[in-house]
Design an enzyme around this catalytic site. Structure first.
Site, PDB file in Angstrom:
ATOM      1  N   LYS A 189      92.323  29.595  36.747  1.00  0.00           N
ATOM      2  CA  LYS A 189      91.864  28.390  36.678  1.00  0.00           C
ATOM      3  C   LYS A 189      90.681  28.551  35.717  1.00  0.00           C
ATOM      4  O   LYS A 189      89.857  29.533  35.730  1.00  0.00           O
ATOM      5  CB  LYS A 189      91.648  27.904  37.944  1.00  0.00           C
ATOM      6  CG  LYS A 189      92.754  27.631  38.883  1.00  0.00           C
ATOM      7  CD  LYS A 189      92.188  26.872  40.267  1.00  0.00           C
ATOM      8  CE  LYS A 189      93.599  26.417  41.021  1.00  0.00           C
ATOM      9  NZ  LYS A 189      93.269  25.878  42.350  1.00  0.00           N
ATOM     10  N   GLY A 248      91.482  18.929  38.484  1.00  0.00           N
ATOM     11  CA  GLY A 248      92.534  17.673  38.305  1.00  0.00           C
ATOM     12  C   GLY A 248      93.641  18.364  37.662  1.00  0.00           C
ATOM     13  O   GLY A 248      94.510  17.699  37.270  1.00  0.00           O
ATOM     14  N   GLY A 249      93.922  19.612  37.584  1.00  0.00           N
ATOM     15  CA  GLY A 249      95.069  20.169  37.191  1.00  0.00           C
ATOM     16  C   GLY A 249      95.153  20.606  35.712  1.00  0.00           C
ATOM     17  O   GLY A 249      96.003  21.415  35.217  1.00  0.00           O
ATOM     18  N   LYS A 300      94.789  33.398  44.715  1.00  0.00           N
ATOM     19  CA  LYS A 300      96.017  33.446  45.238  1.00  0.00           C
ATOM     20  C   LYS A 300      96.838  32.004  45.063  1.00  0.00           C
ATOM     21  O   LYS A 300      96.242  30.969  45.440  1.00  0.00           O
ATOM     22  CB  LYS A 300      96.017  33.943  46.658  1.00  0.00           C
ATOM     23  CG  LYS A 300      97.244  33.771  47.325  1.00  0.00           C
ATOM     24  CD  LYS A 300      98.111  35.043  47.317  1.00  0.00           C
ATOM     25  CE  LYS A 300      99.378  34.707  48.121  1.00  0.00           C
ATOM     26  NZ  LYS A 300     100.696  35.367  47.260  1.00  0.00           N
ATOM     27  N   GLU A 316      88.770  17.542  48.094  1.00  0.00           N
ATOM     28  CA  GLU A 316      90.110  17.998  47.846  1.00  0.00           C
ATOM     29  C   GLU A 316      90.486  19.095  48.693  1.00  0.00           C
ATOM     30  O   GLU A 316      89.769  20.227  48.466  1.00  0.00           O
ATOM     31  CB  GLU A 316      90.609  17.720  46.349  1.00  0.00           C
ATOM     32  CG  GLU A 316      91.927  17.929  46.008  1.00  0.00           C
ATOM     33  CD  GLU A 316      92.136  18.134  44.598  1.00  0.00           C
ATOM     34  OE1 GLU A 316      91.538  17.218  43.881  1.00  0.00           O
ATOM     35  OE2 GLU A 316      92.684  19.032  43.908  1.00  0.00           O
ATOM     36  N   ASN A 344      85.700  15.607  43.938  1.00  0.00           N
ATOM     37  CA  ASN A 344      85.786  14.610  42.996  1.00  0.00           C
ATOM     38  C   ASN A 344      84.540  13.794  43.097  1.00  0.00           C
ATOM     39  O   ASN A 344      84.542  13.061  44.263  1.00  0.00           O
ATOM     40  CB  ASN A 344      87.096  13.674  42.667  1.00  0.00           C
ATOM     41  CG  ASN A 344      88.064  14.727  42.469  1.00  0.00           C
ATOM     42  OD1 ASN A 344      88.187  15.550  41.922  1.00  0.00           O
ATOM     43  ND2 ASN A 344      89.210  14.622  43.286  1.00  0.00           N
ATOM     44  N   ARG A 389      83.243  11.110  42.331  1.00  0.00           N
ATOM     45  CA  ARG A 389      83.303   9.580  41.538  1.00  0.00           C
ATOM     46  C   ARG A 389      84.154   8.854  42.589  1.00  0.00           C
ATOM     47  O   ARG A 389      84.775   9.394  43.561  1.00  0.00           O
ATOM     48  CB  ARG A 389      83.990   9.812  40.329  1.00  0.00           C
ATOM     49  CG  ARG A 389      85.567  10.283  40.599  1.00  0.00           C
ATOM     50  CD  ARG A 389      86.450  10.182  39.500  1.00  0.00           C
ATOM     51  NE  ARG A 389      87.555  10.505  39.692  1.00  0.00           N
ATOM     52  CZ  ARG A 389      88.379  11.817  39.750  1.00  0.00           C
ATOM     53  NH1 ARG A 389      87.472  12.645  39.472  1.00  0.00           N
ATOM     54  NH2 ARG A 389      89.574  11.862  40.082  1.00  0.00           N
ATOM     55  N   ARG A 397     101.108   3.582  41.868  1.00  0.00           N
ATOM     56  CA  ARG A 397     100.619   3.291  40.540  1.00  0.00           C
ATOM     57  C   ARG A 397     101.680   2.783  39.555  1.00  0.00           C
ATOM     58  O   ARG A 397     102.570   3.502  39.375  1.00  0.00           O
ATOM     59  CB  ARG A 397     100.023   4.445  40.145  1.00  0.00           C
ATOM     60  CG  ARG A 397      98.717   5.192  40.836  1.00  0.00           C
ATOM     61  CD  ARG A 397      97.966   6.076  40.109  1.00  0.00           C
ATOM     62  NE  ARG A 397      97.141   6.750  41.030  1.00  0.00           N
ATOM     63  CZ  ARG A 397      96.267   7.765  40.655  1.00  0.00           C
ATOM     64  NH1 ARG A 397      96.368   8.160  39.250  1.00  0.00           N
ATOM     65  NH2 ARG A 397      95.571   8.377  41.471  1.00  0.00           N
TER      66      ARG A 397
HETATM   67  C1  MV4 Z   1      96.249  25.275  43.560  1.00  0.00           C
HETATM   68  C2  MV4 Z   1      97.633  25.261  43.970  1.00  0.00           C
HETATM   69  C3  MV4 Z   1      98.027  26.454  44.557  1.00  0.00           C
HETATM   70  N1  MV4 Z   1      97.607  27.323  44.845  1.00  0.00           N
HETATM   71  N2  MV4 Z   1      95.518  26.457  43.764  1.00  0.00           N
HETATM   72  C4  MV4 Z   1      96.071  20.965  41.244  1.00  0.00           C
HETATM   73  C5  MV4 Z   1      94.855  20.106  40.764  1.00  0.00           C
HETATM   74  C6  MV4 Z   1      93.780  20.835  41.299  1.00  0.00           C
HETATM   75  N3  MV4 Z   1      92.670  20.195  41.863  1.00  0.00           N
HETATM   76  C7  MV4 Z   1      94.188  22.147  42.243  1.00  0.00           C
HETATM   77  N4  MV4 Z   1      95.674  22.132  41.971  1.00  0.00           N
HETATM   78  C8  MV4 Z   1      96.293  23.088  42.514  1.00  0.00           C
HETATM   79  N5  MV4 Z   1      95.680  24.163  43.066  1.00  0.00           N
HETATM   80  C9  MV4 Z   1      96.363  27.619  44.306  1.00  0.00           C
HETATM   81  N6  MV4 Z   1      95.210  28.454  44.664  1.00  0.00           N
HETATM   82  C10 MV4 Z   1      98.220  24.122  43.794  1.00  0.00           C
HETATM   83  C11 MV4 Z   1      97.925  23.100  43.085  1.00  0.00           C
HETATM   84  C12 MV4 Z   1      98.523  21.470  42.966  1.00  0.00           C
HETATM   85  C13 MV4 Z   1      99.558  21.521  42.337  1.00  0.00           C
HETATM   86  C14 MV4 Z   1      99.970  22.565  41.606  1.00  0.00           C
HETATM   87  C15 MV4 Z   1     101.409  22.235  41.041  1.00  0.00           C
HETATM   88  C16 MV4 Z   1     101.961  21.127  40.778  1.00  0.00           C
HETATM   89  C17 MV4 Z   1     101.327  20.024  41.550  1.00  0.00           C
HETATM   90  C18 MV4 Z   1     100.331  20.262  42.231  1.00  0.00           C
HETATM   91  C19 MV4 Z   1      99.667  19.239  42.935  1.00  0.00           C
HETATM   92  C20 MV4 Z   1      98.594  19.288  43.685  1.00  0.00           C
HETATM   93  C21 MV4 Z   1      97.834  20.500  43.758  1.00  0.00           C
END
Ligand code: MV4
Length: 454
Positions: free
Chosen positions: A157, A163-164, A200, A274, A289, A291, A337
């Site tokens: 990351k 927010g992805g 992880k 979150e 977040n 906001r 939405r």
């Molecule tokens: C992750 C995860 C699984 N494992 N981190 C997505 C947005 C951000 N705020 C954090 N996100 C994620 N982080 C770890 N270690 C899964 C998500 C995630 C996600 C991932 C793939 C598809 C849809 C998702 C929806 C919400 C969160």
């Protein structure tokens, strides 16, 4: 209280904030781009100023134009809405330097949460649960060592992401190095910061977020959680409150943890913490977040607390109107939405004139929108038409009310996501409420199977 509030945003959220100001009795200043002269927020505000051409970078992100409009109009506070400037620490600080109150947290709190590696370090020091992971990666061998120990899959990351945005899942060691390099390159390009770290990867968790309110006097409360697991490419489609997966005991644990998260950065304002929730009810802090969020309305429906009014009061230095023991969550709320997109064409945006518009109504139905019959949706901004929210005493009643409202809703002239939701809300897995972040993928696969059978 503020003498006048400038809303540095457009669309549905600008309308939402103007409504809250009007109920408190504060005059409002709308700002708009040349493409938004006919937008509802322009006519609802007490006064309105065009601040630039259609491009967001020259209008809604144009700091000198926004600040000078506030100064000329005599606005003593700016509400940033969501998106645009809402999580800009620099903008928050520039407002303060000009004697204008930024209706949101301090630049310092925004920065502490905006840097994800730093936020994780803060949470670790306060014993807030986070996913196993590394600090900033500066050495491929250390990264390999962590991943071997944690086990694949892992996720790389960008520390400036969120927010992805700026994330890459890695399934095996031979893909690790190239993904770190790609993630760093993208992070540099999109955020101007190449820092990345590794966690992880949890496979298909639930996305649960807790709404908090924090005032200047040290009071912090939680208003329960929202389940935002139903997403498409990190765009939330359906949100609900409370989460069908969270019982009272987990809710209290999540809520108290979210309050500790807010206190860890001396947070002031409304915010959302979150978490990812796994199958064993373990939860992990993901990000905060800093906001107001799009989906705040469903929390308002179950808590009867006007989150935007609280936000303005907090910014003005008033104490929260409620303490934790006053907060009683009641019933269930769901939000869809509604976007100007064609679900049959991979959700392709569909700009144009809305030539017919009849919104649903009745008990337990709320529609937050900036559109009307004859409104032309500009192609330059996001494609949200409205947020349709339904409240009822139970989840199943709220779901049925949502189905009824979706069927009642008429929007013609542009393609919308209404038919997609009419179908989704009747899905057997959605009805049971046993979904996770893998829902949409699974749903699409099941729809394809059904079409093959026909
Ligand atoms: C992750 C995860 C699984 N494992 N981190 C997505 C947005 C951000 N705020 C954090 N996100 C994620 N982080 C770890 N270690 C899964 C998500 C995630 C996600 C991932 C793939 C598809 C849809 C998702 C929806 C919400 C969160």
């Amino acid at each position: 209280m503020f003498k006048k509030v400038l809303i540095a945003n457009r669309g549905e959220v600008a309308v939402r904030v103007i409504r809250a100001c009007r109920e408190i009795g504060i005059p409002t200043v709308a700002v708009y781009s040349e493409a938004d002269a006919d937008s509802l927020h322009v006519s609802l505000a007490t006064e309105a100023y065009c601040i630039g051409p259609k491009e967001s970078s020259k209008s809604y992100l144009n700091i000198p134009a926004i600040i000078s409009t506030a100064l000329i109009s005599g606005a003593d506070a700016i509400h940033p809405g969501y998106g645009f400037m809402s999580e800009s620490a620099a903008f928050a600080e520039i407002c303060e330097q000009h004697g204008i109150k930024f209706i949101g947290p301090s630049g310092s709190a925004i920065r502490k949460m905006g840097d994800k590696a730093q936020a994780r370090a803060t949470m670790l020091s306060k014993d807030i649960p986070i996913t196993p992971g590394t600090g900033l990666i500066d050495n491929i061998n250390a990264a390999k060592k962590f991943c071997k120990k944690a086990g694949y899959p892992v996720i790389v990351k960008a520390t400036a992401g969120g927010g992805g945005k700026g994330m890459r899942i890695v399934n095996a060691e031979n893909e690790l190095e190239e993904n770190i390099v790609l993630c760093k390159t993208e992070a540099q390009k999109f955020f101007g910061n190449s820092g990345v770290y590794i966690e992880k990867y949890l496979v298909n968790p639930r996305h649960i977020e807790v709404q908090i309110l924090a005032d200047r006097h040290g009071n912090v409360v939680y208003l329960g959680e929202r389940d935002c697991s139903i997403q498409r490419r990190h765009q939330k489609l359906v949100e609900e409150a409370p989460s069908p997966a969270v019982n009272d005991k987990i809710r209290e644990k999540l809520g108290k943890t979210a309050v500790r998260v807010a206190k860890a950065v001396k947070y002031e304002g409304v915010g959302t913490v979150e978490f990812l929730l796994d199958k064993n009810n373990n939860f992990y802090f993901m990000e905060m977040n800093t906001r107001l969020q799009v989906e705040h309305g469903i929390t308002e429906l179950i808590s009867s607390i006007d989150i935007v009014r609280e936000q303005i009061n907090i910014a003005a230095g008033l104490p929260l109107s409620v303490s934790q023991r006053d907060i009683v969550l009641k019933g269930h709320a769901i939000e869809c939405r509604i976007n100007a997109e064609n679900p049959a064409k991979n959700f392709m945006p569909s700009a144009g004139v809305i030539n017919g518009y009849v919104a649903p109504g009745g008990f337990g139905v709320r529609v937050d929108s900036h559109v009307y019959s004859g409104y032309s949706i500009p192609p330059y901004y996001d494609s949200m038409i409205s947020k349709l929210m339904c409240w009822a005493p139970t989840r199943e009643e709220a779901r049925r009310r949502m189905y009824r409202a979706l069927k009642e809703y008429v929007i013609t002239g542009v393609e919308t996501t209404l038919p997609f939701y009419q179908d989704l809300i009747e899905d057997e897995v959605f009805i049971k409420g046993v979904f996770d972040t893998g829902f949409l993928e699974d749903y699409n696969r099941r729809k394809e199977e059904q079409n093959k059978d026909k």
